[in-house]
Design an enzyme around this catalytic site. Sequence first.
Site, PDB file in Angstrom:
ATOM      1  N   ILE A  15      -6.415   7.558   3.735  1.00 27.16           N
ATOM      2  CA  ILE A  15      -5.587   7.080   2.628  1.00 27.16           C
ATOM      3  C   ILE A  15      -5.238   8.213   1.673  1.00 27.16           C
ATOM      4  CG2 ILE A  15      -7.490   6.401   1.101  1.00 27.16           C
ATOM      5  CD1 ILE A  15      -4.180   4.488   1.644  1.00 27.16           C
ATOM      6  N   ARG A  38     -17.626  15.946   1.447  1.00 23.28           N
ATOM      7  CA  ARG A  38     -18.709  16.621   2.176  1.00 23.28           C
ATOM      8  C   ARG A  38     -18.301  17.055   3.579  1.00 23.28           C
ATOM      9  NH1 ARG A  38     -23.557  16.337  -0.382  1.00 23.28           N
ATOM     10  NH2 ARG A  38     -23.771  14.810  -2.079  1.00 23.28           N
ATOM     11  N   LYS A  91      -8.304   1.035  -4.636  1.00 24.83           N
ATOM     12  CA  LYS A  91      -8.799  -0.337  -4.487  1.00 24.83           C
ATOM     13  C   LYS A  91      -9.721  -0.428  -3.253  1.00 24.83           C
ATOM     14  CE  LYS A  91      -6.653  -1.383  -0.651  1.00 24.83           C
ATOM     15  NZ  LYS A  91      -7.305  -1.880   0.574  1.00 24.83           N
ATOM     16  N   ASP A 169     -10.607  -5.940   2.710  1.00 21.46           N
ATOM     17  CA  ASP A 169     -10.104  -4.623   2.310  1.00 21.46           C
ATOM     18  C   ASP A 169      -8.572  -4.647   2.267  1.00 21.46           C
ATOM     19  OD1 ASP A 169     -10.774  -1.549   1.936  1.00 21.46           O
ATOM     20  OD2 ASP A 169      -9.111  -1.670   3.356  1.00 21.46           O
TER      21      ASP A 169
END
Length: 308
Positions: A15, A38, A91, A169
């Site tokens: 995203i 990371r 979101k 989601d």
Amino acid sequence: MTQPIRLAQVGIGKIARDQHLPAIAGDDRFALVASVDRKGGVERLPVFPTIDALVAAGLGVEAVSLSTPPAGRRALAANAIAAGLHVMLEKPPAATLSEIDDLAARAKAAGVTLFTSWHSRAAAGVEPARAWLADKRVTGLRIIWKEDIRRWHPGQEWVLGPGGFGVFDPGINALSIVTAILPQRLFVEAATLRVPENRDAPIAASLNLRTGEAAGSAELDFLQTGPQSWDIIVDTDGGTLKLHDGGSRLELPHETPDVGANREYPNLYARFAELVAGRTSDVDVRPLQLVADAMLIARHERAEAFAF
């Protein structure tokens, strides 16, 4: 000339690369100066493993945009707020309502901006839909939100794990739209969640809804192949409104208005810039409340095992 806001992107996943980075690059009110991840960062920019390492580097960062999975996001945002940074949250804004309540209190105490961004609300047809519905009596509501998890979340095991939201989601995008456009509050009255036998979050959901005196429904599915369905249909005393393609296309009785180009993420960053300039926050938890309500009252059904 006002200097751009020095921004770091936290979480460099699909995203971020598909939406956040292009939107930031296209807005001269921001200068992307670093990333926090990371596993990998943005090419030709410093990358840090933690927020603390970012702050310690002395790059003069003023704001961060978080697009990490919701589980674990509270700690990242809290560290950023403690360092005096403005925070934008992808979101859903956090894994729980208590977490976002805590972050809002921290941001207020620190005098920094907290922005819970709901990208589907920034779709081109949403504001015209809200305006058209403002003086109407709603008589019915249908949400059909069906997409292919393997296409939009390839290999992202966390989506179906604890705190991953599963089909909510994407489904929370629909809830973010309807909570913005309906003239009366929306409630979940019943829910059925279908959870794969080898997963922890639902792969599909059916909701019974109510707004005012009108009953409604939502059908959410993460296993849709072929054409994807992101549709909201609102029946009113003035006719039927339809939002298609995630809110980017609007149909009204007897007309299909031209709502312009769809610029969801550019619109979000424009809003974030305004909030930072005014030292104000925009924290709306209504879509997350509806997901939590559905989880609380749902009947659960076992579905067959799922593999990416």
